[in-house]
Design an enzyme around this catalytic site. Structure first.
Site, PDB file in Angstrom:
ATOM      1  N   ILE A 161       0.869  -1.179   0.000  1.00 45.71           N
ATOM      2  CA  ILE A 161       0.000   0.000   0.000  1.00 45.71           C
ATOM      3  C   ILE A 161       0.903   1.226   0.000  1.00 45.71           C
ATOM      4  CG2 ILE A 161      -1.994  -1.098   1.074  1.00 45.71           C
ATOM      5  CD1 ILE A 161      -1.176  -0.012   3.740  1.00 45.71           C
ATOM      6  N   ASP A 162       0.346   2.337  -0.425  1.00 48.42           N
ATOM      7  CA  ASP A 162       1.135   3.549  -0.593  1.00 48.42           C
ATOM      8  C   ASP A 162       1.746   4.021   0.722  1.00 48.42           C
ATOM      9  OD1 ASP A 162       0.269   3.488  -3.201  1.00 48.42           O
ATOM     10  OD2 ASP A 162      -1.318   4.967  -2.893  1.00 48.42           O
ATOM     11  N   LYS A 163       2.796   4.778   0.604  1.00 48.56           N
ATOM     12  CA  LYS A 163       3.487   5.330   1.766  1.00 48.56           C
ATOM     13  C   LYS A 163       2.519   6.051   2.703  1.00 48.56           C
ATOM     14  CE  LYS A 163       6.750   9.000   3.028  1.00 48.56           C
ATOM     15  NZ  LYS A 163       7.653  10.067   2.520  1.00 48.56           N
ATOM     16  N   ARG A 264      -7.555   5.978  -5.517  1.00 46.15           N
ATOM     17  CA  ARG A 264      -7.237   7.388  -5.722  1.00 46.15           C
ATOM     18  C   ARG A 264      -7.540   7.815  -7.158  1.00 46.15           C
ATOM     19  NH1 ARG A 264      -1.192   7.657  -3.480  1.00 46.15           N
ATOM     20  NH2 ARG A 264      -1.508   9.915  -3.664  1.00 46.15           N
TER      21      ARG A 264
END
Length: 357
Positions: A161-163, A264
């Site tokens: 998953i994204d930062k 997103r």
């Protein structure tokens, strides 16, 4: 940094691999005595394991740059030019430094562990983030980790998953568990639920967004939706509005597929970017007045939640050993809760005004 061990398979998924970032694989400074030579031919000599067609595809996809600038395969390489090749896969790491990083372990057994990742933590070491990542912490915490992809060190990782996204990640502790979980992700049988705060209120309280996702042709760090299916990978997101705040909404998203930045990108495509998502334009006031007390309210809420409002809430899958379906839930983190409370308070103010109180 210069990597000379080029792999053909790294070039297979240019601009479409499910990864959070782009990674610099090769940095070559041209010799002073180099004669003028087409870029693709020059790279064929330097990267002998990659075909000319793949190199040309990488150049067209803007993965190859000269002195930081986009170029063409016909460009004539000049002495002292700096050539970089940036791809979606991280380069093969030969040494991941173990670091004693606190890990929020929700569950652990002999086969796997569940991590509740905080926002701000990078999952895998990469350019500008060689330390302090989840993988650095895993290497310290676990011993004899399985590897993934022909010896590439990605300890136990079957997804990321994204930062700046918080929430659940499953980590495999054995080769069998890794293969079993990877197959479930590939088959899209994993049940994944995310909570997101988005700008505006979707016209339909429930819906499904279908649209291929691939890297933007204008900005390689951003994912774009291609509804005609002429580019990118098939992507499906199911959403449901849980709570409305007039100018924002709390929504639940269930992923049928798992593409890079899927929620997103899909929510922006729908016209409802995530709250404070700088990459996709959500860090501006998109609904409501641009001035006055409301502007101050939004800026204060941005400060409470200084990242995109996205949390991996639940994760369900078939356990690789017991073959039983298991599911894990995680609470919303404090910053997300604080932002929701601010919006709830603002909703009360709006309701009081409408009632003339």
């Amino acid at each position: 940094m210069q990597f000379t061990d080029a792999r053909e398979e790294d070039f297979e998924e240019i601009g479409s691999l499910d990864s959070d970032e782009l990674y610099e694989h090769h940095r070559i400074q041209v010799d002073k005595g180099q004669a003028l030579l087409r870029l693709d031919k020059f790279l064929m000599d330097r990267l002998p394991n990659v075909t000319r067609n793949k190199l040309q595809d990488a150049i067209k996809a803007e993965s190859v740059r000269i002195n930081g600038n986009v170029t063409k395969a016909s460009y004539k390489v000049k002495p002292l030019d700096v050539i970089t090749v940036t791809l979606a896969t991280p380069p093969r790491d030969t040494d991941v430094v173990p670091e004693d990083i606190p890990l929020n372990i929700v569950y652990e057994d002999e086969d796997l562990l569940m991590i509740n990742k905080p926002a701000g933590m990078v999952v895998h070491p990469a350019y500008n983030n060689w330390s302090g990542t989840l993988v650095n912490g895993l290497v310290y915490y676990l011993q004899n980790l399985p590897t993934h992809r022909n010896g590439e060190i990605r300890p136990g990782l079957v997804h990321r998953i994204d930062k700046d996204t918080s929430g659940l990640l499953v980590i495999a502790k054995t080769e069998i568990a890794m293969a079993h979980l990877a197959r479930q992700f590939f088959d899209h049988s994993i049940e994944r639920t995310y909570y997101a705060l988005v700008w505006g209120v979707p016209a339909q309280p429930k819906g499904t967004i279908v649209g291929n996702i691939g890297r933007s042709l204008k900005d390689r760090k951003v994912m774009a939706v291609y509804p005609e299916g002429d580019f990118g990978k098939h992507a499906v997101t199911h959403y449901e509005v849980l709570e409305s705040f007039s100018y924002c909404s709390l929504i639940k998203c269930n992923l049928e597929t798992g593409r890079t930045h899927q929620i997103r990108a899909h929510m922006k495509y729908l016209g409802h970017p995530l709250f404070n998502d700088a990459t996709y334009g959500g860090d501006k006031i998109l609904k409501g007045q641009q001035t006055g007390p409301y502007k101050a309210f939004v800026q204060n809420t941005f400060a409470l939640l200084p990242r995109q409002a996205l949390h991996a809430k639940s994760l369900g899958f078939i356990h690789p050993t017991t073959q039983q379906f298991i599911q894990f839930e995680s609470d919303l983190p404090a910053d997300f809760v604080a932002a929701l409370e601010k919006w709830r308070q603002y909703r009360q103010v709006l309701q009081s005004r409408s009632q003339g109180l």
